[in-house]
Design a protein around this motif. Sequence first.
Motif, PDB file in Angstrom:
ATOM      1  N   ASP A 294      55.826 -25.398  45.811  1.00 25.45           N
ATOM      2  CA  ASP A 294      55.954 -26.509  46.758  1.00 25.45           C
ATOM      3  C   ASP A 294      54.691 -26.643  47.597  1.00 25.45           C
ATOM      4  O   ASP A 294      54.161 -27.746  47.791  1.00 25.45           O
ATOM      5  CB  ASP A 294      57.170 -26.283  47.664  1.00 25.45           C
ATOM      6  N   ARG A 295      54.178 -25.509  48.098  1.00 20.75           N
ATOM      7  CA  ARG A 295      52.930 -25.547  48.885  1.00 20.75           C
ATOM      8  C   ARG A 295      51.739 -25.929  47.993  1.00 20.75           C
ATOM      9  O   ARG A 295      50.818 -26.620  48.437  1.00 20.75           O
ATOM     10  CB  ARG A 295      52.685 -24.173  49.522  1.00 20.75           C
ATOM     11  N   TYR A 296      51.784 -25.478  46.736  1.00 22.22           N
ATOM     12  CA  TYR A 296      50.701 -25.819  45.802  1.00 22.22           C
ATOM     13  C   TYR A 296      50.644 -27.334  45.588  1.00 22.22           C
ATOM     14  O   TYR A 296      49.569 -27.952  45.648  1.00 22.22           O
ATOM     15  CB  TYR A 296      50.918 -25.107  44.468  1.00 22.22           C
ATOM     16  N   LEU A 297      51.791 -27.944  45.347  1.00 16.03           N
ATOM     17  CA  LEU A 297      51.827 -29.391  45.124  1.00 16.03           C
ATOM     18  C   LEU A 297      51.420 -30.162  46.375  1.00 16.03           C
ATOM     19  O   LEU A 297      50.704 -31.168  46.298  1.00 16.03           O
ATOM     20  CB  LEU A 297      53.229 -29.816  44.680  1.00 16.03           C
TER      21      LEU A 297
ATOM     22  N   ILE B 291      51.647 -15.565  43.100  1.00 15.26           N
ATOM     23  CA  ILE B 291      50.228 -15.266  42.861  1.00 15.26           C
ATOM     24  C   ILE B 291      49.528 -16.438  42.181  1.00 15.26           C
ATOM     25  O   ILE B 291      48.433 -16.848  42.584  1.00 15.26           O
ATOM     26  CB  ILE B 291      50.086 -13.980  42.018  1.00 15.26           C
ATOM     27  N   VAL B 292      50.164 -17.002  41.143  1.00 18.72           N
ATOM     28  CA  VAL B 292      49.565 -18.131  40.419  1.00 18.72           C
ATOM     29  C   VAL B 292      49.398 -19.331  41.346  1.00 18.72           C
ATOM     30  O   VAL B 292      48.333 -19.975  41.383  1.00 18.72           O
ATOM     31  CB  VAL B 292      50.422 -18.511  39.194  1.00 18.72           C
ATOM     32  N   ALA B 293      50.457 -19.635  42.118  1.00 19.86           N
ATOM     33  CA  ALA B 293      50.405 -20.791  43.013  1.00 19.86           C
ATOM     34  C   ALA B 293      49.331 -20.623  44.081  1.00 19.86           C
ATOM     35  O   ALA B 293      48.521 -21.529  44.319  1.00 19.86           O
ATOM     36  CB  ALA B 293      51.769 -21.016  43.667  1.00 19.86           C
ATOM     37  N   TYR B 294      49.281 -19.435  44.693  1.00 20.58           N
ATOM     38  CA  TYR B 294      48.324 -19.238  45.788  1.00 20.58           C
ATOM     39  C   TYR B 294      46.900 -19.033  45.300  1.00 20.58           C
ATOM     40  O   TYR B 294      45.950 -19.268  46.052  1.00 20.58           O
ATOM     41  CB  TYR B 294      48.782 -18.079  46.682  1.00 20.58           C
ATOM     42  N   SER B 295      46.736 -18.604  44.068  1.00 23.40           N
ATOM     43  CA  SER B 295      45.377 -18.549  43.503  1.00 23.40           C
ATOM     44  C   SER B 295      44.801 -19.956  43.386  1.00 23.40           C
ATOM     45  O   SER B 295      43.633 -20.206  43.732  1.00 23.40           O
ATOM     46  CB  SER B 295      45.408 -17.876  42.129  1.00 23.40           C
ATOM     47  N   ASN B 296      45.631 -20.889  42.923  1.00 24.18           N
ATOM     48  CA  ASN B 296      45.200 -22.282  42.827  1.00 24.18           C
ATOM     49  C   ASN B 296      45.018 -22.910  44.200  1.00 24.18           C
ATOM     50  O   ASN B 296      44.086 -23.703  44.417  1.00 24.18           O
ATOM     51  CB  ASN B 296      46.217 -23.093  42.016  1.00 24.18           C
ATOM     52  N   ILE B 297      45.894 -22.529  45.141  1.00 20.40           N
ATOM     53  CA  ILE B 297      45.764 -23.045  46.507  1.00 20.40           C
ATOM     54  C   ILE B 297      44.458 -22.568  47.136  1.00 20.40           C
ATOM     55  O   ILE B 297      43.723 -23.344  47.758  1.00 20.40           O
ATOM     56  CB  ILE B 297      46.972 -22.609  47.368  1.00 20.40           C
ATOM     57  N   ALA B 298      44.161 -21.278  46.971  1.00 20.97           N
ATOM     58  CA  ALA B 298      42.937 -20.709  47.542  1.00 20.97           C
ATOM     59  C   ALA B 298      41.699 -21.391  46.968  1.00 20.97           C
ATOM     60  O   ALA B 298      40.754 -21.703  47.703  1.00 20.97           O
ATOM     61  CB  ALA B 298      42.880 -19.208  47.277  1.00 20.97           C
ATOM     62  N   ALA B 299      41.715 -21.641  45.641  1.00 18.69           N
ATOM     63  CA  ALA B 299      40.581 -22.313  45.001  1.00 18.69           C
ATOM     64  C   ALA B 299      40.406 -23.721  45.552  1.00 18.69           C
ATOM     65  O   ALA B 299      39.280 -24.183  45.794  1.00 18.69           O
ATOM     66  CB  ALA B 299      40.789 -22.354  43.499  1.00 18.69           C
ATOM     67  N   THR B 300      41.525 -24.415  45.781  1.00 22.07           N
ATOM     68  CA  THR B 300      41.467 -25.774  46.325  1.00 22.07           C
ATOM     69  C   THR B 300      40.981 -25.773  47.768  1.00 22.07           C
ATOM     70  O   THR B 300      40.154 -26.614  48.166  1.00 22.07           O
ATOM     71  CB  THR B 300      42.855 -26.439  46.249  1.00 22.07           C
TER      72      THR B 300
ATOM     73  N   LYS C 190      37.615 -27.205  59.438  1.00 17.10           N
ATOM     74  CA  LYS C 190      38.864 -27.519  60.119  1.00 17.10           C
ATOM     75  C   LYS C 190      39.971 -27.808  59.100  1.00 17.10           C
ATOM     76  O   LYS C 190      41.117 -27.388  59.280  1.00 17.10           O
ATOM     77  CB  LYS C 190      38.668 -28.728  61.034  1.00 17.10           C
ATOM     78  N   GLU C 191      39.624 -28.517  58.027  1.00 18.97           N
ATOM     79  CA  GLU C 191      40.590 -28.806  56.965  1.00 18.97           C
ATOM     80  C   GLU C 191      41.022 -27.524  56.254  1.00 18.97           C
ATOM     81  O   GLU C 191      42.200 -27.354  55.919  1.00 18.97           O
ATOM     82  CB  GLU C 191      39.986 -29.783  55.955  1.00 18.97           C
ATOM     83  N   ARG C 192      40.060 -26.633  56.024  1.00 15.05           N
ATOM     84  CA  ARG C 192      40.392 -25.352  55.377  1.00 15.05           C
ATOM     85  C   ARG C 192      41.338 -24.535  56.248  1.00 15.05           C
ATOM     86  O   ARG C 192      42.280 -23.925  55.746  1.00 15.05           O
ATOM     87  CB  ARG C 192      39.112 -24.556  55.083  1.00 15.05           C
ATOM     88  N   GLN C 193      41.068 -24.523  57.560  1.00 14.18           N
ATOM     89  CA  GLN C 193      41.918 -23.763  58.482  1.00 14.18           C
ATOM     90  C   GLN C 193      43.326 -24.341  58.529  1.00 14.18           C
ATOM     91  O   GLN C 193      44.315 -23.601  58.538  1.00 14.18           O
ATOM     92  CB  GLN C 193      41.296 -23.771  59.885  1.00 14.18           C
ATOM     93  N   ARG C 194      43.424 -25.669  58.547  1.00 14.63           N
ATOM     94  CA  ARG C 194      44.728 -26.324  58.594  1.00 14.63           C
ATOM     95  C   ARG C 194      45.519 -26.046  57.318  1.00 14.63           C
ATOM     96  O   ARG C 194      46.719 -25.781  57.361  1.00 14.63           O
ATOM     97  CB  ARG C 194      44.541 -27.832  58.771  1.00 14.63           C
ATOM     98  N   ALA C 195      44.845 -26.106  56.172  1.00 17.94           N
ATOM     99  CA  ALA C 195      45.510 -25.847  54.896  1.00 17.94           C
ATOM    100  C   ALA C 195      45.984 -24.397  54.807  1.00 17.94           C
ATOM    101  O   ALA C 195      47.094 -24.118  54.345  1.00 17.94           O
ATOM    102  CB  ALA C 195      44.567 -26.163  53.746  1.00 17.94           C
ATOM    103  N   PHE C 196      45.132 -23.485  55.279  1.00 18.45           N
ATOM    104  CA  PHE C 196      45.510 -22.069  55.225  1.00 18.45           C
ATOM    105  C   PHE C 196      46.679 -21.773  56.163  1.00 18.45           C
ATOM    106  O   PHE C 196      47.540 -20.948  55.848  1.00 18.45           O
ATOM    107  CB  PHE C 196      44.321 -21.190  55.596  1.00 18.45           C
ATOM    108  N   SER C 197      46.738 -22.438  57.320  1.00 17.61           N
ATOM    109  CA  SER C 197      47.801 -22.175  58.295  1.00 17.61           C
ATOM    110  C   SER C 197      49.171 -22.547  57.751  1.00 17.61           C
ATOM    111  O   SER C 197      50.186 -21.964  58.135  1.00 17.61           O
ATOM    112  CB  SER C 197      47.537 -22.929  59.596  1.00 17.61           C
ATOM    113  N   THR C 198      49.231 -23.534  56.820  1.00 12.19           N
ATOM    114  CA  THR C 198      50.515 -23.910  56.234  1.00 12.19           C
ATOM    115  C   THR C 198      51.030 -22.856  55.265  1.00 12.19           C
ATOM    116  O   THR C 198      52.209 -22.836  54.926  1.00 12.19           O
ATOM    117  CB  THR C 198      50.403 -25.260  55.488  1.00 12.19           C
ATOM    118  N   CYS C 199      50.153 -21.965  54.807  1.00 13.06           N
ATOM    119  CA  CYS C 199      50.526 -20.941  53.825  1.00 13.06           C
ATOM    120  C   CYS C 199      50.648 -19.548  54.440  1.00 13.06           C
ATOM    121  O   CYS C 199      51.320 -18.683  53.866  1.00 13.06           O
ATOM    122  CB  CYS C 199      49.495 -20.888  52.702  1.00 13.06           C
ATOM    123  N   SER C 200      50.002 -19.325  55.572  1.00 13.46           N
ATOM    124  CA  SER C 200      49.939 -17.972  56.143  1.00 13.46           C
ATOM    125  C   SER C 200      51.318 -17.423  56.479  1.00 13.46           C
ATOM    126  O   SER C 200      51.599 -16.242  56.245  1.00 13.46           O
ATOM    127  CB  SER C 200      49.045 -17.969  57.387  1.00 13.46           C
ATOM    128  N   SER C 201      52.211 -18.271  57.013  1.00  9.82           N
ATOM    129  CA  SER C 201      53.555 -17.814  57.371  1.00  9.82           C
ATOM    130  C   SER C 201      54.317 -17.335  56.145  1.00  9.82           C
ATOM    131  O   SER C 201      54.978 -16.286  56.168  1.00  9.82           O
ATOM    132  CB  SER C 201      54.326 -18.946  58.050  1.00  9.82           C
TER     133      SER C 201
END
Length: 318
Positions: free
Chosen positions: A127-130, A221-230, A238-249
């Motif tokens: 869901d986070r990947y999409l 792992i597969v989903a977050y590997s693709n998320i990290a690459a994106t 700022k965009e990178r920080q915002r994207a990472f904050s949605t996944c950190s929790s």
Amino acid sequence: MEKLLVEEVRNKTAAQEFILEGFPALQRLGTIFFLIHLVAYLTSILSNMLIIVITLADPRLHIPMYFFLSSFSVVECCFITTVIPKLLTIFLLGRQTISFVACFAQAFLFLFLGATVFFLMAVLSPDRYLAICRPLHYPTIMSRKVCFLLVAFCSVLGFLFMVIPVLALSHSSFCGPNVIPHFFCDFGPLSSLSCSDTRSIDSLFFMLALCVLFTSLMITIVAYSNIAATIMRLPSAKERQRAFSTCSSHLMVLSLMYGSCVFIYVKPKQTSRLDSNREAALVNTVVTPLLNPVIYTLRNKQVHRALWVVLSRLKVWK
């Protein structure tokens, strides 16, 4: 004739109830620990209920992520309710007995709901990947129907994975000691009390537990590997920080859950280190459910705004 006599003796000595040992060293401070666990339990329930209410009340939260989180909160409330009330009774009243049927019902519900939680957490990863990597296709792919089907699928998988080993263990013989060195009926402690040869059942449970954890972990792992690459390709910090904050929790909650479950269940010999399992199980049943609402949504700005809207409406109605 000899077989009939053996069977008769076995039936007479079969365990009709079990004794949950709890935490013998802490029992003299039972009232204090009762209050601590009661506060933790009520806080977990109220926090998760608050997430459910806010998600239903605010149309801005009617998106797949919060639908999955509210479903997670419902399962989490049921999950801890299978264990904590009995622990509170042990601390306050010292009532450690539990019937055979109630014990296996508790073991099944605990494992079924626990497996469902892991599958739901796995669903949150794609869901986070999409949402991050395929934002234009996200609303189309994660429709309301798909979300309901995914939650139903997680529940069915959790049921199917855990009903077979628990049912098989319940049909084995329990003719000896009936003291469970734990504060609830878990698979490992129950298996160690059986008079039957449970090696095949233990192996089946081990493989199924490993499958639940490994499958959800691989999806994550597969989903977050693709998320990290994106995220790394985003031009703005700022965009990178915002994207990472949605996944950190999500990653923080997963770390707590995987750490304790791997320690308890992913070992072939379930009879080993049963005493240490009690402390690790407290992480799953008390600590993690208490932290989940705070880590996951109550620190989210969108949830804060929704909470203020709900409180404002309550003030208007008064």
